[in-house]
Enzyme design. Structure first.
Site, PDB file in Angstrom:
ATOM      1  N   CYS A  81      -5.072  65.148  -9.971  1.00 38.09           N
ATOM      2  CA  CYS A  81      -5.165  64.598  -8.616  1.00 38.09           C
ATOM      3  C   CYS A  81      -4.918  65.656  -7.549  1.00 38.09           C
ATOM      4  O   CYS A  81      -5.031  65.367  -6.359  1.00 38.09           O
ATOM      5  CB  CYS A  81      -4.205  63.433  -8.454  1.00 38.09           C
ATOM      6  SG  CYS A  81      -4.609  62.107  -9.593  1.00 38.09           S
ATOM      7  N   HIS A 328      -8.571  56.311  -3.481  1.00 38.28           N
ATOM      8  CA  HIS A 328      -8.176  57.550  -4.169  1.00 38.28           C
ATOM      9  C   HIS A 328      -9.307  58.068  -5.049  1.00 38.28           C
ATOM     10  O   HIS A 328      -9.297  57.865  -6.259  1.00 38.28           O
ATOM     11  CB  HIS A 328      -6.916  57.262  -4.999  1.00 38.28           C
ATOM     12  CG  HIS A 328      -6.330  58.441  -5.691  1.00 38.28           C
ATOM     13  ND1 HIS A 328      -6.579  59.751  -5.320  1.00 38.28           N
ATOM     14  CD2 HIS A 328      -5.491  58.519  -6.758  1.00 38.28           C
ATOM     15  CE1 HIS A 328      -5.906  60.564  -6.127  1.00 38.28           C
ATOM     16  NE2 HIS A 328      -5.256  59.848  -7.018  1.00 38.28           N
TER      17      HIS A 328
END
Ligand SMILES: [Zn+2]
Lengths: 379, 137
Positions: A81, A328
């Site tokens: 991420c 996201h």
């Protein structure tokens, strides 16, 4: 070493685009960032591209095939991420190193729906649900429960973070969702992994974001009016901690990167006017108030209870709506949060503008573990 | 197909003449305990100081979550637990024989290891597996 500026930055409205390709989604943000900088692909001397889902498939080059094949060096990065932040940081470093004056950084991701993570795999039998859970909602629930154990943090306090971020996203047209989610709605949503309900888990979306970074010389030449200065870029991997290999430690890694970022910028947490941090789950955001030094250890619950992290509070956190509501798209997230902070520093955030913002921080963390932090300053 | 159950993970040892146990690898220099074999300590960087140790059967619950949504085919709810074993080593596993209710699970509670069939899961060849679980001590 030259200071580095963000001259152009933008993101697409996050959503679900199953009929488009990854390079096509990335190309859109790349063109938007070039337009924002008032430059063209011909001006770019190098490109750094962040994508996770097609990490072995030359996404950066395929973006150039859609927007202009100029023959510049392209580096593709994957770092969980922290992928987007890594691409941005590599671009920053190439200018710091004196190699280039104008560099493009792009982050892009096309996500499926559903749960991420899962324990084990490989030979034998599936381990999920046999040796605990390796799903992301559970891993971050366990990290949040560690905070509950040490500081008495409650389910309700974690849930308030989701209420806040969803509220913020009602003012962000580029967020996936613009809906209010009152506390009872958040707490009564489907429980995924206690204490994370469905509304306390980040939204899997497709998206892209891009930035044009330039040297000080180039910024002066092109005009500083909307330029944003990169005061610090820090990255850390997980240092050894006692349980890290069994229970990924997102705290130590963030603290290490934060310490380096504050030192590089020569500022402290009290100087930061807004923060976009990695709220992949509501439980994670709670931990990072302390990890980033926004409050003392043990006071994170108070930060949310007393409204210090809301728009209008002492240090607004995730005014974009955060990963919980903006969405996201893994590889895009680390540049999308840089876009958000730059937009406030430029005074262009409209209804959600953090008034008088001069210094902002972005933070992402990818399990495995990689933490990237940037401190950005209004010029 | 094997006659007896295979271990669900490499660090679960099933001796021919004795009880199953979890195996750790302990650094002779700094005392850090790892699951799985390695030759270099990631805490103190010492090389070739690792030796296999039998981990203890008891420990305390460090953290947990009650999992209500997992992948298709996985029974929920269940308790995913992080346990610090007495004598060193942290292990993740299911906490069983307790109501999967966050209100009824206490941090720091004493737990012990128990070894049971791996919830009926079999591999492609039809082999059965033995796994480990935690239960209240
Ligand atoms: Zn050692």
């Amino acid at each position: 070493m030259s200071d580095v500026y963000v001259l152009g930055v933008d993101m697409i409205k996050f959503g679900r685009f199953p009929d488009r390709t990854v390079p096509n989604i990335g190309a859109e943000a790349a063109l938007m960032a070039l337009d924002d900088a008032g430059l063209t692909i011909k001006d770019m001397q190098a490109m750094y591209c962040g994508n996770l889902g097609q990490a072995n498939a030359m996404v950066g080059q395929r973006i150039l095939q859609e927007i202009g094949q100029t023959g510049i060096p392209v580096v593709n990065c994957a770092n969980a991420c922290a992928t987007g932040a890594t691409a941005f940081r590599e671009a920053w470093m190439s200018i710091k190193a004196g190699m280039y004056d104008v560099v493009l950084a792009v982050g892009v991701e096309q996500m499926g729906k559903g749960l991420l993570g899962g324990a084990g795999g490989g030979d034998g039998i599936p381990k999920e649900g046999l040796l605990g859970s390796g799903t992301m909602p559970c891993v971050f629930a366990e990290a949040g429960m560690e905070h509950s154990k040490e500081h008495g943090t409650t389910f309700e306090q974690f849930a308030k973070i989701s209420v806040k971020n969803h509220h913020h996203s009602t003012m962000n047209p580029k967020a996936m969702y613009q809906i209010e989610t009152p506390l009872d709605v958040v707490m009564n949503a489907e429980m995924i992994s206690y204490p994370n309900t469905k509304l306390m888990c980040s939204v899997n979306v497709d998206g892209s974001a891009a930035a044009v970074l330039v040297s000080e010389k180039k910024a002066k030449e092109l005009g500083m009016k909307r330029a944003v200065k990169v005061r610090a870029s820090a990255m850390a991997s997980d240092p050894y901690t006692d349980r890290d290999l069994v229970m990924p430690d997102v705290n130590a890694c963030t603290r290490l990167a934060a310490e380096q970022a504050y030192e590089m910028a020569g500022v402290g947490p009290e100087d930061i006017n807004l923060v976009e941090l990695h709220d992949c789950f509501a439980t994670a955001e709670m931990l990072h108030y302390e990890n980033l030094g926004l409050c003392k250890d043990g006071e994170a619950g108070k930060m949310i209870d007393e409204g210090h992290v809301e728009l209008g509070g002492k240090v607004p956190v995730n005014v974009s709506g955060g990963l919980l509501s903006k969405g996201h798209p893994l590889g895009a997230t680390g540049i999308a949060n840089i876009y958000e902070v730059c937009t406030h520093l430029r005074g262009e955030a409209g209804e959600r503008q953090v008034e008088g913002a001069k210094l902002g921080m972005t933070h992402v963390i990818g399990l495995g573990t990689a933490c990237g932090i940037h401190i950005l300053e209004k010029v | 197909m094997s006659e007896k159950s295979l271990p669900a993970v490499g660090y679960l040892k099933i001796p021919d003449d004795g009880n199953p146990y979890l195996e750790g690898h302990k650094c002779g220099n700094c005392g850090a305990v790892f699951l799985g074999e390695r030759s270099v300590c990631s805490k103190c960087f010492a090389r070739d100081k690792m030796s296999a140790v039998k981990l203890q059967e008891t420990g305390v619950l460090h953290s947990f979550s009650v999992v209500y949504r997992s992948f298709p085919g996985i029974d929920v709810p269940y308790v995913s637990a992080i346990v610090d074993l007495d004598g060193g080593g942290t292990v993740k596993g299911n906490l069983i024989n307790i109501e999967p209710d966050p209100e009824k699970i206490d941090f720091g509670m004493k737990v012990k290891l128990t070894y049971q069939d791996a919830l009926g899961r079999k591999d492609k060849e039809g082999n059965s597996y033995l796994s480990y679980f935690f239960e209240p001590a």
